[in-house]
Write an enzyme that holds these catalytic residues in place. Structure first.
Site, PDB file in Angstrom:
ATOM      1  N   ASN A 269      51.591  44.608  35.481  1.00 28.65           N
ATOM      2  CA  ASN A 269      52.167  45.345  36.598  1.00 28.65           C
ATOM      3  C   ASN A 269      51.898  44.589  37.901  1.00 28.65           C
ATOM      4  OD1 ASN A 269      52.516  47.575  34.679  1.00 28.65           O
ATOM      5  ND2 ASN A 269      50.318  47.877  34.959  1.00 28.65           N
ATOM      6  N   GLU A 300      47.496  37.480  32.739  1.00 28.81           N
ATOM      7  CA  GLU A 300      48.169  38.480  33.574  1.00 28.81           C
ATOM      8  C   GLU A 300      48.402  37.952  34.989  1.00 28.81           C
ATOM      9  OE1 GLU A 300      49.368  40.907  31.882  1.00 28.81           O
ATOM     10  OE2 GLU A 300      48.207  40.159  30.173  1.00 28.81           O
TER      11      GLU A 300
END
Length: 846
Positions: A269, A300
């Site tokens: 995200n 990430e």
């Protein structure tokens, strides 16, 4: 109306009609334990007069208003989609609904901490689950800005993609009105809320901005959070990526949340990354897990550029997101952190996963044909991640690291905040490298299968190499012969160690590639093709090198070279070229001196699989006993407090099978037997107890007693796994029924029950569950979420039986159920593992 499975054609048609400007989303998280209020305002342009739909999975919809006109909810809403007709050129849509919390790790997951009864929420939207939280055009190429307003208990922390604002408090509750995000796809938006403990730091980006950093975890776990270390790795990653990508971090802040009951390792995200909280270490973990956490943190972070800043148009390019993050996180780990052997880890873990996946009947090109969302969900696999990452490593070797990084930098600058396809990246790499890559792409990315490379060496009596060639073969079903950039290493014994003293790097083309630069050299003790692991291919050693490698594997000084040889031995056993029992002997004879934690972990896991499914069935019990005896001996002789000692004890508990093993496990648990440097902490205690349960020496009463001492989420999960390990038919029935006859268990419990259910030494107890498994498949698939259905259908498959009867039953189900490709793929992959086991068993028995 159509259902949840959005097709690519539908997405293309919608994209041709709609362009989204912004979302304003208001969530009220104070309305009870089952649902929350979701209000969405979407501003978008459209082809005037056209019709389309917006995705919205809800319990109920209160109102739908399009351009000021209230629509008939019953007429336009089916609980999955809302039909929108007669659109204007500029549109405002308002949807007010009640959405449901989940316990499956999809949408907005709700967790209650058993330690203090606190509620924790987090979102997980990839692939298609932001629609479970707000009304949305759920496809990656309809980017927009997102402005979240969240009402929640005032004492909670609330985190989203934008910096967290000061809340407006109203009694016990408060409202957080977040600023709009940058332009992004819906699947990387996030909401995380609850009484999370918080640690703060900051860094200065390459463009001079101060980037706030945050780390969050459950309050009851916060004492175990090593935030300083996580911040250190994060800052090292920022510096590495900003330097090499030549593009400053694209978002305003960077928060990392460690959340409960997470299905994957992490999710990228934008500016609000979620991680599995198993990365908060409450007990000792292996160095392999510590290193994996670092790789995941950097994976990430790499996504902030590749995936979030620049996003694929459709899910057929998902591989590029994940493959790039795999490659980039590995090189960053190796070059920017203390984990300098990260490429050895990549070889041991990622490559073995890729080779396994690429030899299944369901293998597919890296650049896969994705026709709908079901196709996407089953493609989060070893091809998308590990093979793709391996091929990018090969591409880097092919074009050169400097040219590759320059091309990537140009790609980010050109396509920032946009959507792309594979060709957009290849165009930039062709410019910077001067290599033609479209044909390379066809051979590597648009065809499936893994090649095998073998040396063909002719040596004179005096040891001089008279001819040297690399022979390339391909699987019959996937006959593509590919170009490879690889190295060949010469290793010879020096003072008892196998040391490399010569290396050449070449391009391999076609079925046979001559290597004239090695002609006239003196043959070494060991010839290792694909030295340094540049290429994606299974390798074989020539007979002389194989004999040396098997005798002196532990004497190879370079960890990556050792990992390549370990991998070659494993491939040969899996391919039934060498007996499985020989692999057992190789591992037991050499694992004691292995220095790399992930190599130990991967090799021991493979050893257990070999013992329980690959050796001839009549040798199974004796092999398991021998492995248990040897591992306990290795644990006793290992360096005190070492990672190897720890792993040997863990795997000893996993394969314990005799009264003597039970006695040792009991003594370790009670403390009457100790190993210097080894603490029997909470998590290790559970593993030892599970070993006792595996042997019928403990059961429900002992599990209850252990759970009473560990009333945590981790304890509940460990207890579920231990209980499912009970070896009686009644024990297995209880485990089976808890997942098939009930849908109440959350995702983490489901996962642990399946692991215990198939944890057997004697698989006969699973025979009674073959027919019930196949009877349950369609009901599970039709009535559970994808994450739960996949876990149940893979995890309850009685693979340890590894017999012809299971093959026949599986084929019968497949013949009777020709529809639903995504479901069939799961069952086909289950079957492939058993069919391979039977072939390997036959070789071991020959």
């Amino acid at each position: 109306m159509p259902g949840e499975n959005l097709t690519r054609v539908e997405a293309q048609e919608r994209k041709a009609i709609v362009n989204v400007d912004s979302y304003e989303i208001a969530l009220d998280l104070t309305t009870g334990p089952e649902t929350f209020k979701s209000s969405t305002t979407v501003r978008f342009t459209a082809t005037a007069g056209a019709s389309t739909f917006i995705d919205s999975i809800t319990r109920t919809v209160d109102s739908v208003t399009l351009n000021g006109t209230a629509l008939d909810v019953a007429a336009v809403n089916d609980g999955v989609r809302i039909q929108l007709d007669n659109l204007a050129e500029n549109n405002v849509l308002e949807v007010v609904a009640d959405a449901e919390y989940t316990n499956t790790g999809e949408g907005l997951h709700r967790f209650v901490d058993p330690v203090d009864d606190e509620v924790y929420l987090y979102s997980q939207f990839e692939v298609p689950d932001s629609r479970r939280v707000f009304a949305v055009f759920e496809q990656p190429d309809l980017k927009a800005t997102f402005q979240f307003t969240v009402t929640a208990p005032a004492r909670w922390a609330v985190i989203s993609n934008s910096p967290t604002p000061e809340p407006v408090v109203d009694g016990e509750n408060a409202t957080w009105e977040f600023p709009p995000t940058q332009i992004m796809s819906s699947y990387i938006t996030a909401i995380v809320a609850g009484p999370y403990a918080e640690v703060r730091d900051e860094l200065t980006s390459s463009d001079g901005r101060v980037i706030p950093l945050g780390i969050f975890t459950r309050a009851s776990l916060s004492e175990h959070l090593d935030a300083d270390y996580i911040f250190e790795k994060t800052k090292q990653g920022f510096e590495f990526f900003e330097k090499h990508f030549q593009y400053p971090y694209p978002f305003e802040k960077y928060d990392q949340m460690f959340v409960p009951e997470f299905n994957a390792g992490a999710m990228e995200n934008a500016g609000a990354v979620t991680f599995t909280e198993t990365y908060v270490f409450r007990s000792k973990v292996t160095d392999a897990i510590k290193e994996r956490r670092v790789v995941t943190i950097l994976h990430e972070l790499a996504h902030m550029w590749f995936g979030d800043l620049v996003t694929m148009k459709w899910w057929n390019d998902l591989w590029l997101n994940e493959s790039f993050a795999e490659w980039a996180s590995t090189i960053a780990t190796a070059e920017a952190t203390e984990w300098t052997e990260a490429w050895t880890t990549f070889q041991a873990m990622e490559k073995s996963w890729a080779y396994k996946q690429d030899q299944l009947p369901s293998t597919h090109p890296v650049y896969a044909s994705i026709n709908d969302l079901d196709d996407v969900l089953v493609n989060f696999d070893g091809i998308t991640y590990a093979k793709g990452g391996s091929i990018l490593k090969q591409l880097v070797a092919w074009v050169g690291l400097e040219a590759f990084m320059a091309g990537v930098a140009a790609y980010f600058k050109k396509h920032a905040f946009g959507n792309t396809e594979l060709k957009d990246l290849l165009v930039e790499l062709e410019k910077t490298s001067g290599r033609e890559l479209m044909e390379w792409s066809k051979l590597w990315l648009e065809t499936a299968g893994v090649n095998t490379l073998r040396p063909d060496v002719v040596t004179a009596e005096d040891g001089t190499v008279e001819s040297f060639a690399i022979v390339q073969t391909a699987a019959e079903d996937y006959p593509t012969i590919r170009p490879h950039r690889l190295a060949i290493g010469y290793y010879s014994l020096q003072d008892g160690k196998l040391v490399r003293h010569h290396r050449v790097e070449i391009d391999v083309e076609g079925e046979r590639t001559e290597v004239p630069e090695l002609v006239g050299t003196t043959r070494p003790d060991l010839i290792l093709i694909n030295d340094d692991d540049l290429a994606y291919a299974k390798i074989r050693l020539d007979d002389s090198s194989l004999a040396v490698a098997m005798k002196h594997l532990s004497d190879i000084t370079d960890p990556l070279a050792r990992a390549i040889v370990w991998g070659a031995a494993w491939d040969a056993a899996r391919d039934a070229e060498t007996p499985a029992s020989d692999y057992v002997a190789l591992v037991l004879g050499n694992i004691a001196s292995e220095t790399e934690s992930t190599t130990i972990r991967t090799t021991l896991a493979q050893l257990v699989l070999v013992a329980k499914q690959y050796v001839a069935p009549e040798r199974r019990a004796a092999t398991i006993e021998k492995i248990g005896d040897t591992l306990w001996g290795l644990a006793q002789s290992a360096e005190a407090g070492s990672d190897a000692q720890f792993q040997f004890v863990k795997y000893f508990a996993n394969v314990a099978s005799t009264e003597q093993h039970v006695t040792v496990l009991r003594a370790l648990l009670s403390g009457s037997t100790t190993l210097e440097g080894l603490e029997i902490d909470t998590d290790l205690s559970w593993e030892l107890l599970e070993g006792l349960v595996l042997n019928g020496a403990a059961g429900d009463a002992e599990v209850d007693e252990a759970l009473a001492k560990d009333k945590t989420a981790n304890g509940q999960q460990a207890a579920a796994r231990a209980r499912a390990t009970i070896t009686t038919e009644a024990g297995k029935q209880a485990a089976f029924d808890s997942l098939v006859k009930s849908d109440k268990a959350p995702n983490a419990i489901v996962r642990n029950v399946t692991m215990g259910y198939t944890h057997v030494n004697d698989p006969a107890v699973l025979e009674a569950f073959v027919a019930p498994y196949f009877e349950a498949i369609n009901d599970v698939w039709n009535n559970r979420s994808y994450a739960i259905a996949e876990t149940v259908l893979r995890g309850l498959y009685p693979a340890p039986l590894a017999n012809q009867e299971l093959v026949d039953a599986t084929n019968a189900w497949l013949e009777a159920n020709p529809d639903v490709p995504a479901l069939r793929r799961i069952i086909v992959e289950n079957l492939a593992g058993v069919e391979r086991a039977l072939v390997v068993q036959a070789r071991d028995n020959s």
